[in-house]
Design a protein around this motif. Sequence first.
Motif, PDB file in Angstrom:
ATOM      1  N   UNK A  40     -48.266  -7.237   8.669  1.00  0.00           N
ATOM      2  CA  UNK A  40     -48.429  -5.780   8.555  1.00  0.00           C
ATOM      3  C   UNK A  40     -47.824  -5.067   9.766  1.00  0.00           C
ATOM      4  N   UNK A  41     -47.102  -3.980   9.498  1.00  0.00           N
ATOM      5  CA  UNK A  41     -46.478  -3.208  10.564  1.00  0.00           C
ATOM      6  C   UNK A  41     -45.107  -3.699  10.991  1.00  0.00           C
ATOM      7  N   UNK A  74     -44.085  -9.955   1.889  1.00  0.00           N
ATOM      8  CA  UNK A  74     -44.139  -8.770   2.751  1.00  0.00           C
ATOM      9  C   UNK A  74     -45.371  -7.969   2.359  1.00  0.00           C
ATOM     10  N   UNK A  75     -46.490  -8.227   3.036  1.00  0.00           N
ATOM     11  CA  UNK A  75     -47.764  -7.597   2.688  1.00  0.00           C
ATOM     12  C   UNK A  75     -48.264  -6.806   3.886  1.00  0.00           C
ATOM     13  N   UNK A 106     -52.524   1.480   6.609  1.00  0.00           N
ATOM     14  CA  UNK A 106     -52.275   2.053   7.926  1.00  0.00           C
ATOM     15  C   UNK A 106     -51.263   1.256   8.744  1.00  0.00           C
ATOM     16  N   UNK A 107     -50.743   0.159   8.207  1.00  0.00           N
ATOM     17  CA  UNK A 107     -49.706  -0.625   8.879  1.00  0.00           C
ATOM     18  C   UNK A 107     -48.684  -1.079   7.835  1.00  0.00           C
ATOM     19  N   UNK A 108     -47.909  -0.120   7.354  1.00  0.00           N
ATOM     20  CA  UNK A 108     -46.910  -0.420   6.334  1.00  0.00           C
ATOM     21  C   UNK A 108     -45.738  -1.204   6.939  1.00  0.00           C
ATOM     22  N   UNK A 109     -45.052  -1.935   6.095  1.00  0.00           N
ATOM     23  CA  UNK A 109     -43.850  -2.675   6.492  1.00  0.00           C
ATOM     24  C   UNK A 109     -42.645  -1.811   6.202  1.00  0.00           C
ATOM     25  N   UNK A 110     -41.740  -1.707   7.185  1.00  0.00           N
ATOM     26  CA  UNK A 110     -40.572  -0.834   7.093  1.00  0.00           C
ATOM     27  C   UNK A 110     -39.310  -1.634   6.827  1.00  0.00           C
TER      28      UNK A 110
END
Length: 473
Positions: free
Chosen positions: A186-187, A206-207, A211-215
């Motif tokens: 995450x993040x 990709x999980x 509040x911690x999205x993957x970009x």
Amino acid sequence: MNVKYAVLLTCTLLFGLFFPSCISDDFTDAPDAQISFSTPTVDFGTVFTGDVSPTARLVVANHNKKGIRISSIRFLAPDSPFSVNVDGVSGDVFHDVEINGNDSIYLFLACRVAPDDSPAPRTVTDYLEFTVNGSVSSVEVEATAVNVTRLKDVTIDSDTRFSAEQPYVVFGSLTVAEGATLTLDPGTRLLFHDGADMRVEGRLEAVGTPDMKIDFRGDRLDNVLPDVAYDIMAGQWKGISIGANSFGNRMECVDMRSTEEGLRVDSCGDLSRSKLILTNSWLHNSRTTVLESKYAKVDAYGCCFSEAGGAVVSLTGGEHKFVQNTIANNYLFAIPSEANLSLYHCLPEHTADNSHPLMKASFENGIIWGLGTPLNEGDLEGSDVYLRNVLLKADGENDNWFVNCIWNEDPLFLTIRTDYYFNYHVQPDSPAIGAGNPDFITTECLIDMDGADRLANGAPTLGAYANPETPEE
């Protein structure tokens, strides 16, 4: 030669020879004659350590009738990470820079911060000082420096984990080889240089979290306009492709944007295994298609697909379950060339490829709205494709394939295309509110990408987001 003309010409030449200061020395040294700046602070935003930043511009104006000489231009720090270009010359210190009356000059600034061992971003600042007629004024210059991991034509050939500690910048291709799994914490941030792409032949996990999205995005972090991020520019990087022999991929709480080709899923025609599950993710701003899948099993729950020059979502054959998704198009750079949801090899007459079965798909509690047409097929009779409780930008009637749909009622997104503001939450008086069927809600889409419960207020709102938002004043 005319005598009068010759005398006049001679006098003119002598006047220019003996009194040149009337033209070139019309400058003032009055203490109150000063300069002004286009901004009090030049902010580079986020820059990668070890790289030279994009150029920033500073306008220095002289609003006096007479010219001004800037006796010195310099940075205060002795080892400043910033540099300035004046009249096409880069340097640390400049002297006697002239600006004519009621005129201005452009200064071009750049930044290069050395890497260090810090995992956290750090702010670097300095002041660009100007001395004019004995008075000193300055402009603050700042940047947020981030250490990055650079990946150039890297192949992941064994199980690997990327962390959120610092961004990864991809040059060329990042390939996940067959038999290997790439896990993104995450993040995690993957930033792709111009033309770079990601190829998944193995498996991608990709999980992220709300509040911690993957970009997944391009590596330009500056602005294309003073208050508009470079993110609005499509085609910054190629995109992600999932190969024919790749199965079991998962993307959850992912923000993927500004691509050339979006997310492309290929298949060998095996529908017994899931190719990809997308959950609570936003895929947007592609020059062609945001999501394209051919003869694969791809499901999407609680996702927003938006902004594409072609189809937003293009599906050919395969099996699909799409629940609580928003498919919207407010693309900036062209008129969309395809329907927002384009479905191929789904009708009985689509028999050109007899080696694959016709599409089996359901689209439930969704919204399809925006530029262009919503669907390329207006009649799904005889197909195994169903739209249930979907709001569409089209006139039509419900039947056995379009069930409890809402026809041509504006969902009232918060998006303002002309302001480059893209927000697909609906407003409090949207017809999408409470129009969903709670029976379609499963564990995969009960919680939306904001972390909100879709059933907290009874019947769910259509689309990717559970709760409406009020427009800002």
